[in-house]
Design a protein around this motif. Structure first.
Motif, PDB file in Angstrom:
ATOM      1  N   LYS A 195      -2.419  -3.933   5.404  1.00  0.00           N
ATOM      2  CA  LYS A 195      -1.137  -3.194   4.912  1.00  0.00           C
ATOM      3  C   LYS A 195       0.182  -3.717   5.471  1.00  0.00           C
ATOM      4  O   LYS A 195       0.994  -3.996   4.516  1.00  0.00           O
ATOM      5  CB  LYS A 195      -1.345  -1.659   5.067  1.00  0.00           C
ATOM      6  CG  LYS A 195      -0.329  -0.978   4.530  1.00  0.00           C
ATOM      7  CD  LYS A 195      -0.374   0.612   4.877  1.00  0.00           C
ATOM      8  CE  LYS A 195       0.559   1.470   4.270  1.00  0.00           C
ATOM      9  NZ  LYS A 195       0.213   2.981   4.660  1.00  0.00           N
ATOM     10  N   ALA A 196       0.232  -3.994   6.863  1.00  0.00           N
ATOM     11  CA  ALA A 196       1.485  -4.285   7.192  1.00  0.00           C
ATOM     12  C   ALA A 196       1.932  -5.496   7.010  1.00  0.00           C
ATOM     13  O   ALA A 196       3.149  -5.979   6.615  1.00  0.00           O
ATOM     14  CB  ALA A 196       1.576  -3.891   8.593  1.00  0.00           C
ATOM     15  N   GLN A 197       1.135  -6.353   7.051  1.00  0.00           N
ATOM     16  CA  GLN A 197       1.429  -7.808   6.745  1.00  0.00           C
ATOM     17  C   GLN A 197       1.634  -8.313   5.364  1.00  0.00           C
ATOM     18  O   GLN A 197       2.325  -9.407   5.323  1.00  0.00           O
ATOM     19  CB  GLN A 197       0.426  -8.929   7.503  1.00  0.00           C
ATOM     20  CG  GLN A 197       0.449  -8.514   9.115  1.00  0.00           C
ATOM     21  CD  GLN A 197      -0.218  -9.920   9.975  1.00  0.00           C
ATOM     22  OE1 GLN A 197      -0.041 -10.906   9.465  1.00  0.00           O
ATOM     23  NE2 GLN A 197      -0.516  -9.373  11.041  1.00  0.00           N
ATOM     24  N   THR A 198       0.770  -7.700   4.490  1.00  0.00           N
ATOM     25  CA  THR A 198       1.029  -7.859   3.087  1.00  0.00           C
ATOM     26  C   THR A 198       2.579  -7.435   2.850  1.00  0.00           C
ATOM     27  O   THR A 198       3.190  -8.051   2.114  1.00  0.00           O
ATOM     28  CB  THR A 198       0.106  -7.181   2.172  1.00  0.00           C
ATOM     29  OG1 THR A 198      -1.350  -7.601   2.534  1.00  0.00           O
ATOM     30  CG2 THR A 198       0.296  -7.105   0.726  1.00  0.00           C
ATOM     31  N   ALA A 199       2.949  -6.182   3.377  1.00  0.00           N
ATOM     32  CA  ALA A 199       4.223  -6.072   2.968  1.00  0.00           C
ATOM     33  C   ALA A 199       5.308  -6.801   3.650  1.00  0.00           C
ATOM     34  O   ALA A 199       6.290  -7.137   3.171  1.00  0.00           O
ATOM     35  CB  ALA A 199       4.526  -4.429   3.499  1.00  0.00           C
ATOM     36  N   GLU A 200       4.959  -7.534   4.722  1.00  0.00           N
ATOM     37  CA  GLU A 200       5.815  -8.380   5.369  1.00  0.00           C
ATOM     38  C   GLU A 200       6.006  -9.614   4.674  1.00  0.00           C
ATOM     39  O   GLU A 200       7.039 -10.344   4.617  1.00  0.00           O
ATOM     40  CB  GLU A 200       5.749  -8.736   6.750  1.00  0.00           C
ATOM     41  CG  GLU A 200       5.880  -7.287   7.683  1.00  0.00           C
ATOM     42  CD  GLU A 200       5.382  -7.586   9.049  1.00  0.00           C
ATOM     43  OE1 GLU A 200       5.766  -6.753  10.089  1.00  0.00           O
ATOM     44  OE2 GLU A 200       4.827  -8.369   9.571  1.00  0.00           O
ATOM     45  N   ILE A 201       4.838  -9.867   3.864  1.00  0.00           N
ATOM     46  CA  ILE A 201       4.835 -11.340   3.170  1.00  0.00           C
ATOM     47  C   ILE A 201       5.767 -11.253   1.903  1.00  0.00           C
ATOM     48  O   ILE A 201       6.769 -11.887   1.631  1.00  0.00           O
ATOM     49  CB  ILE A 201       3.426 -11.580   2.687  1.00  0.00           C
ATOM     50  CG1 ILE A 201       2.427 -11.971   3.716  1.00  0.00           C
ATOM     51  CG2 ILE A 201       3.391 -12.567   1.440  1.00  0.00           C
ATOM     52  CD1 ILE A 201       1.124 -12.043   3.444  1.00  0.00           C
ATOM     53  N   THR A 202       5.765  -9.834   1.213  1.00  0.00           N
ATOM     54  CA  THR A 202       6.584  -9.500   0.198  1.00  0.00           C
ATOM     55  C   THR A 202       8.254  -9.690   0.727  1.00  0.00           C
ATOM     56  O   THR A 202       9.063 -10.300  -0.015  1.00  0.00           O
ATOM     57  CB  THR A 202       6.393  -8.176  -0.374  1.00  0.00           C
ATOM     58  OG1 THR A 202       4.885  -8.160  -0.815  1.00  0.00           O
ATOM     59  CG2 THR A 202       7.319  -7.882  -1.441  1.00  0.00           C
TER      60      THR A 202
END
Length: 211
Positions: A195-202
């Motif tokens: 969840k966190a790293q997918t958001a940071e990729i965006t």
């Protein structure tokens, strides 16, 4: 004669009442004992089940911790470079958040491995996290060296590009753990990472102007 009959009747009634009371108390006692025994037995079973669920782990759980620790460590190395090399305040803020999130996770995973009797120093090949270990998203030593020499907007671009790939690798590893892991805390952490790293990729793609 009438008095004798009356006494006899009263005595019979008293005996019957006493017997009834004794039977009632015995029945209550049996119900209580049965309920207590059943409750204790259920509690013990539940406790044992909960303990087994919390403590149970499989090979995937160990592989997740053994792989994610050096993966996180490299992310921290990259993030620390941003403090005095990045020109963008947003990049510096992102790097700071990465450090704050991933360092505690490293400590937690080290604790798991210790409790499982695993030694990180010999847990897997390619433990030099500044080199290409074959794990998804890991940056090779040459690119890390190049990043260390960069500064300003050039650093920002390279940092974001490398960290996006790094995060994608972590998401892949965490997704595997979610699907195949058995240890509750590990699968929970894996979900948080996804969840966190997918958001940071965006977020990083937006900083690069890709969204």
């Amino acid at each position: 004669m009438r008095h004798t009959r009356t006494s006899l009747t009263r005595r019979t009634a008293l005996m019957a009442a006493t017997a009834t009371a004794a039977l009632t108390l015995a029945a209550c006692g049996n119900d209580s004992d049965s309920g207590s025994s059943g409750h204790d037995g259920h509690s013990a079973s539940s406790s044992s089940s909960a303990s087994s669920s919390a403590g149970g782990h499989n090979e995937q759980d160990m592989a997740f911790a053994q792989g994610m620790i050096p993966h996180h460590q490299q992310a921290l190395e990259m993030a620390k470079l941003a403090a005095d090399r990045a020109s963008s305040a947003k990049v510096k803020d992102l790097a700071s958040r990465i450090e704050k999130a991933q360092d505690p996770e490293i400590q937690t995973m080290n604790g798991w491995l210790k409790s499982w009797g695993k030694d990180m120093s010999s847990s897997m090949p390619g433990m030099d996290h500044s080199s290409d270990s074959g794990m998804p998203g890991m940056t090779n030593g040459k690119d890390m060296g190049h990043l260390e020499k960069m500064s300003g907007t050039g650093f920002d671009t390279m940092f974001l590009t490398m960290m996006i790939d790094h995060h994608k690798g972590a998401v892949d590893m965490a997704t595997t753990e979610k699907n195949k892991g058995e240890y509750g805390p590990a699968t929970s952490m894996a979900g948080d990472i996804v969840k966190a790293q997918t958001a940071e990729i965006t977020e990083m793609n937006k900083l690069l102007g890709k969204n």
